[in-house]
Scaffold this motif. Structure first.
Motif, PDB file in Angstrom:
ATOM      1  N   UNK A 105      -7.085  -4.765   1.043  1.00  0.00           N
ATOM      2  CA  UNK A 105      -5.943  -5.452   1.652  1.00  0.00           C
ATOM      3  C   UNK A 105      -4.644  -5.185   0.881  1.00  0.00           C
ATOM      4  N   UNK A 106      -3.551  -5.255   1.606  1.00  0.00           N
ATOM      5  CA  UNK A 106      -2.236  -5.154   0.969  1.00  0.00           C
ATOM      6  C   UNK A 106      -1.284  -6.120   1.652  1.00  0.00           C
ATOM      7  N   UNK A 107      -0.400  -6.695   0.866  1.00  0.00           N
ATOM      8  CA  UNK A 107       0.632  -7.577   1.398  1.00  0.00           C
ATOM      9  C   UNK A 107       1.727  -6.708   2.005  1.00  0.00           C
ATOM     10  N   UNK A 108       2.281  -7.138   3.126  1.00  0.00           N
ATOM     11  CA  UNK A 108       3.380  -6.407   3.756  1.00  0.00           C
ATOM     12  C   UNK A 108       4.693  -6.759   3.063  1.00  0.00           C
ATOM     13  N   UNK A 109       4.777  -7.985   2.536  1.00  0.00           N
ATOM     14  CA  UNK A 109       6.054  -8.511   2.060  1.00  0.00           C
ATOM     15  C   UNK A 109       6.174  -8.566   0.530  1.00  0.00           C
ATOM     16  N   UNK A 154      -2.534 -15.452   5.033  1.00  0.00           N
ATOM     17  CA  UNK A 154      -2.306 -15.483   3.599  1.00  0.00           C
ATOM     18  C   UNK A 154      -3.483 -14.782   2.939  1.00  0.00           C
ATOM     19  N   UNK A 155      -3.380 -14.525   1.642  1.00  0.00           N
ATOM     20  CA  UNK A 155      -4.456 -13.805   0.964  1.00  0.00           C
ATOM     21  C   UNK A 155      -4.403 -14.090  -0.529  1.00  0.00           C
ATOM     22  N   UNK A 156      -5.564 -14.447  -1.090  1.00  0.00           N
ATOM     23  CA  UNK A 156      -5.608 -14.571  -2.543  1.00  0.00           C
ATOM     24  C   UNK A 156      -6.937 -14.060  -3.079  1.00  0.00           C
ATOM     25  N   UNK A 165       0.516  -8.574  -8.822  1.00  0.00           N
ATOM     26  CA  UNK A 165       1.453  -7.487  -8.539  1.00  0.00           C
ATOM     27  C   UNK A 165       0.925  -6.191  -9.155  1.00  0.00           C
ATOM     28  N   UNK A 166       0.829  -5.092  -8.416  1.00  0.00           N
ATOM     29  CA  UNK A 166       1.132  -4.958  -6.994  1.00  0.00           C
ATOM     30  C   UNK A 166       0.205  -5.819  -6.118  1.00  0.00           C
ATOM     31  N   UNK A 167       0.749  -6.248  -4.985  1.00  0.00           N
ATOM     32  CA  UNK A 167       0.044  -7.202  -4.123  1.00  0.00           C
ATOM     33  C   UNK A 167      -0.991  -6.498  -3.246  1.00  0.00           C
ATOM     34  N   UNK A 168      -2.054  -6.042  -3.863  1.00  0.00           N
ATOM     35  CA  UNK A 168      -3.163  -5.407  -3.137  1.00  0.00           C
ATOM     36  C   UNK A 168      -4.471  -5.947  -3.709  1.00  0.00           C
ATOM     37  N   UNK A 192       0.872  -1.174   0.000  1.00  0.00           N
ATOM     38  CA  UNK A 192       0.000   0.000   0.000  1.00  0.00           C
ATOM     39  C   UNK A 192       0.910   1.226   0.000  1.00  0.00           C
ATOM     40  N   UNK A 193       0.933   1.986  -1.100  1.00  0.00           N
ATOM     41  CA  UNK A 193       1.928   3.063  -1.221  1.00  0.00           C
ATOM     42  C   UNK A 193       1.808   4.120  -0.124  1.00  0.00           C
ATOM     43  N   UNK A 194       0.606   4.281   0.419  1.00  0.00           N
ATOM     44  CA  UNK A 194       0.433   5.304   1.458  1.00  0.00           C
ATOM     45  C   UNK A 194       0.955   4.863   2.815  1.00  0.00           C
ATOM     46  N   UNK A 195       1.160   3.591   2.964  1.00  0.00           N
ATOM     47  CA  UNK A 195       1.606   3.088   4.270  1.00  0.00           C
ATOM     48  C   UNK A 195       2.861   2.236   4.142  1.00  0.00           C
ATOM     49  N   UNK A 196       3.679   2.620   3.187  1.00  0.00           N
ATOM     50  CA  UNK A 196       4.918   1.899   2.938  1.00  0.00           C
ATOM     51  C   UNK A 196       5.956   2.294   3.987  1.00  0.00           C
ATOM     52  N   UNK A 197       6.710   1.309   4.468  1.00  0.00           N
ATOM     53  CA  UNK A 197       7.729   1.541   5.488  1.00  0.00           C
ATOM     54  C   UNK A 197       9.097   1.209   4.877  1.00  0.00           C
ATOM     55  N   UNK A 198      10.062   2.111   5.116  1.00  0.00           N
ATOM     56  CA  UNK A 198      11.414   1.879   4.588  1.00  0.00           C
ATOM     57  C   UNK A 198      12.234   1.144   5.635  1.00  0.00           C
ATOM     58  N   UNK A 199      12.796   0.007   5.257  1.00  0.00           N
ATOM     59  CA  UNK A 199      13.600  -0.748   6.221  1.00  0.00           C
ATOM     60  C   UNK A 199      15.037  -0.928   5.733  1.00  0.00           C
ATOM     61  N   UNK A 200      15.943  -0.896   6.689  1.00  0.00           N
ATOM     62  CA  UNK A 200      17.356  -1.180   6.397  1.00  0.00           C
ATOM     63  C   UNK A 200      17.757  -2.397   7.212  1.00  0.00           C
ATOM     64  N   UNK A 201      18.388  -3.370   6.553  1.00  0.00           N
ATOM     65  CA  UNK A 201      18.847  -4.566   7.251  1.00  0.00           C
ATOM     66  C   UNK A 201      20.362  -4.635   7.107  1.00  0.00           C
ATOM     67  N   UNK A 202      21.065  -4.577   8.231  1.00  0.00           N
ATOM     68  CA  UNK A 202      22.523  -4.703   8.233  1.00  0.00           C
ATOM     69  C   UNK A 202      22.824  -6.098   8.745  1.00  0.00           C
TER      70      UNK A 202
END
Ligand SMILES: Nc1ncnc2c1ncn2[C@@H]1O[C@H](COP(=O)(O)OP(=O)(O)OP(=O)(O)O)[C@@H](O)[C@H]1O
Ligand SMILES: O=C([O-])CC(=O)C(=O)O
Ligand SMILES: [Ca+2]
Ligand SMILES: [Mn+2]
Length: 663
Positions: free
Chosen positions: A391-395, A347-349, A460-463, A241-251
């Protein structure tokens, strides 16, 4: 001398073979008479003057996918050098510690091949040592930033023991001593805000720690990462969901971890990466390194620490990659409800006509298996959000269990195990690298992580739009729950809050055989606030959008674990098909005793006698006893919820309390 036929064929012609036998080199044909034949001299020579130069030709520098933005763009004035410097500063800030305030240089590719081209950086560090520098502040760490799967394969195979390419091209890897999550080592910082906002105490997954201890572990992880020659950094997104997108950094320290998160999170386009800026959340995965037992709160060598105020997570003492995936899911369970968005372990389909189904369930109950359906569009297999619009997929990827995986029963998952897929803890044939999915030598919890687009009918996009069906999956090891029941809203809430299943071996550490488990909201290990908060949101949304609830037992029939057997996947699929098509809604129903569940008398493609579990047990007394035992377990479990109001509606709360087993 005798030449056999095979040798003749391999050498192409008898004359060449004869020459070879005499110890002569093959002749080079210089004549240009036969233009249809490719001669040795006919190909132009390479442009390179040296071997190194030749090798440098092998790797093409990728052209930017979009031209540098015009003056109106936000980063318009930035040169490429400036942008890369800003990116470096951001990553440096992530890795700052007492011993190292200046950060490493961002390198795309290998340290080995790049070190020759960037000696200036080494010199700079030596020439300008920080005041009161320690050796560690002088040390140079390469940052391998958002490497491609191919590069990560090479890193893994070169440097990480236990990394192999399987016969279908997946990267087989070992997660080390831990092959499942460690929920008893998951800690959350309790501060003035989280004390009020989060769920603490009995039943809660949040084990408290203080801010100072978090910082001790954080410094331990950061120092460990800085002590390495290289670290991997992934900058990615969560939530389609573009309005609730979270930016993550994984080190992280391992290519395995970087590739896993590359697959599981949403992959940014090169343009999105350019504008990435500061992440909303950062994971420091120092999983190979243990926590310090003299640190307050530590009860083992493992600690997975969440600090919501700092928006950071630290991992020490476990290399199981699922901790990163589920750690971020916990964060979403905090951030999303604050925005009135419901986060779901489901899950969601979606069908061809746009009908959406959610599949709730604990680990191993069938979310991935049943949402991956060749007749429907896959929105996601494990983590979703339900907003005002749908609905939107988080992953950006799926994480399938692959114990006993078969091509015949789960073709889409089988085919997704190819180049780019991480295959955890599987056993393969030494020479052919053919995976034996039945082999549990390393663990029962073998897993495949792949990008969602590896499933041919991924959406895709997964919504998608609002769900029509809400399917609660329970893998009932007792074998007394019906294969399918239709639920009213109160029953749906009762079973959602209960979150019953028989935990299938392996995903959580130390579980060796199925065992009855209650996990609120089918994800107590990940929720951050009180379960009734999520339940109230689900009730409100289901009511508003007219969704129907179902309880599907993907577990045992004909007896408990040990004497009965697991319900055939083919039957469960038929049941799910009937839910999707709407035919099950119109079926004839009867009510069961004790649990008061509405069960259909017929489902197309499923033997009718299995629909009422009592029919499948030869030992009728055993059935009654087991049913009562399970009902008792449900009742005991629900006690902690009896004095909680669900939503603003007293009436609903009372209905929910009455929707449990009656005996
Ligand atoms: N009747 C059935 N219905 C669903 N799954 C079944 C059934 N019988 C056997 N299985 C097996 O059970 C497993 C279900 O695992 P799945 O990966 O779908 O779990 P999940 O709910 O996605 O869990 P997690 O949250 O841990 O990823 C698969 O290995 C599947 O083959
Ligand atoms: O986190 C894991 O290891 C796998 C998973 O999806 C779950 O347990 O729900
Ligand atoms: Ca799954
Ligand atoms: Mn899951």
């Amino acid at each position: 001398m005798i030449i056999n036929d095979r040798e003749m064929a391999a050498n192409g012609n008898g004359a060449a073979t004869a020459r070879k036998q005499k110890g002569l080199l093959p002749s080079i044909t210089t004549s240009d008479k036969h233009h249809d034949v490719c001669h040795d001299m006919s190909a132009p020579t390479v442009k390179a003057q040296t071997i190194d130069e030749l090798h440098s030709l092998q790797k093409k520098k990728s052209a930017p996918t979009t031209p540098i933005k015009g003056i109106q763009g936000a980063f318009a004035a930035l040169s490429e050098e400036e942008r890369s410097k800003q990116q470096l500063q951001s990553i440096s800030a992530s890795l700052a510690s007492l011993t190292r305030e200046t950060g490493p240089k961002v390198v795309r590719g290998y340290p080995a091949s790049k070190s020759q081209t960037s000696p200036r950086v080494h010199q700079q560090h030596v020439a300008e040592p920080a005041i009161s520098a320690s050796d560690s502040s002088l040390k140079f760490t390469h940052v391998l930033y958002n490497l491609s799967p191919a590069e990560l394969y090479e890193q893994a195979i070169h440097y990480e023991k236990g990394s192999f390419i399987t016969s279908t091209g997946a990267l087989a890897t070992l997660s080390g001593a831990k092959t499942g999550r460690a929920p008893r080592d998951k800690r959350v910082v309790k501060d003035d805000v989280t004390r009020e906002e989060l769920w603490w105490g009995k039943g809660s997954p949040n084990i408290e720690m203080d801010e100072h201890t978090f910082m001790v572990n954080r410094e331990r992880a950061v120092d460990y990462l800085n002590s390495l020659d290289k670290v991997f950094v992934n900058d990615q997104f969560l939530n389609w969901d573009p309005e609730n997108r979270i930016k993550v950094r994984i080190v992280s320290a391992r290519a395995y971890h970087s590739l896993f998160m590359h697959n599981m999170c949403i992959r940014p386009t090169p343009e999105e990466l350019e504008d990435f800026g500061t992440p909303d959340f950062t994971i420091y995965n120092a999983g190979q390194f243990p926590c310090n037992r003299y640190t307050h709160y530590m009860t083992s060598s493992t600690s997975i620490d969440l600090n919501l105020a700092r928006r950071e997570m630290v991992i020490l003492g476990t290399q199981y990659a699922g901790e990163m995936k589920k750690g971020l899911f916990s964060v979403m369970h905090y951030l999303m409800p604050k925005r009135q968005i419901l986060s779901l372990h489901s899950g969601c389909n979606m069908g061809k006509d746009g009908d959406v189904a959610l599949f709730f369930g604990l680990s191993g109950t069938g979310k991935t298996t049943l949402s991956t359906d060749p007749n429907r569009y896959l929105i996601g297999d494990d983590e979703h959000c339900w907003t005002e619009t749908g609905v939107s997929n988080i992953e950006g990827g799926c994480y399938a269990k692959c114990i006993d995986l078969s091509r015949e029963k789960e073709p889409d998952i089988w085919n997704a195990i190819k180049f780019g897929t991480v295959l955890e803890n599987v056993v393969f044939e030494e020479h052919t690298r053919v995976v034996d999915y039945a082999d549990k030598s390393v663990t029962e919890n073998t897993r495949a992580s792949y990008p969602i687009e590896y499933i041919p009918n991924a959406k895709i996009p997964c919504v998608g739009p609002h769900p029509k069906n809400v399917i609660l999956l329970a893998c009932d090891a007792f074998g007394v729950l019906p294969p399918v029941s239709k639920l009213n809203l109160a029953q749906t809430m009762y079973h959602f809050i209960s979150g019953y299943t028989a935990l299938v071996a392996g995903t959580e550490e130390g579980v060796k055989e199925p065992k009855a488990t209650f996990s609120a909201c089918f994800g107590a290990a990940f929720i951050m606030m009180h379960p009734t908060k999520y339940a109230a949101m689900l009730a409100e949304k289901m009511q508003k959008h007219g969704a129907t609830g179902w309880l599907v037992n993907t577990g045992w029939s004909g007896g408990s674990y040990g004497s009965g057997s697991r319900i055939k996947l083919a039957y469960t699929r038929k049941i799910i098909d009937a839910i999707h098509s709407g035919s099950l809604l119109k079926a004839e129903y009867k009510k069961t005793e004790v649990f008061g569940l509405e069960i259909p008398t017929e489902v197309e493609g499923v033997p009718s006698e299995i629909l009422d579990p009592v029919n499948t047990w030869s030992n009728k007394l055993g059935y009654e006893d087991t049913l009562m035992k399970l009902a008792g377990l449900f009742r005991n479990n629900f006690e902690i919820f009896t004095d909680h109001k669900i939503g603003k509606d007293n009436e609903l709360t009372e209905e929910i309390l009455a929707a449990g087993p009656n005996f």
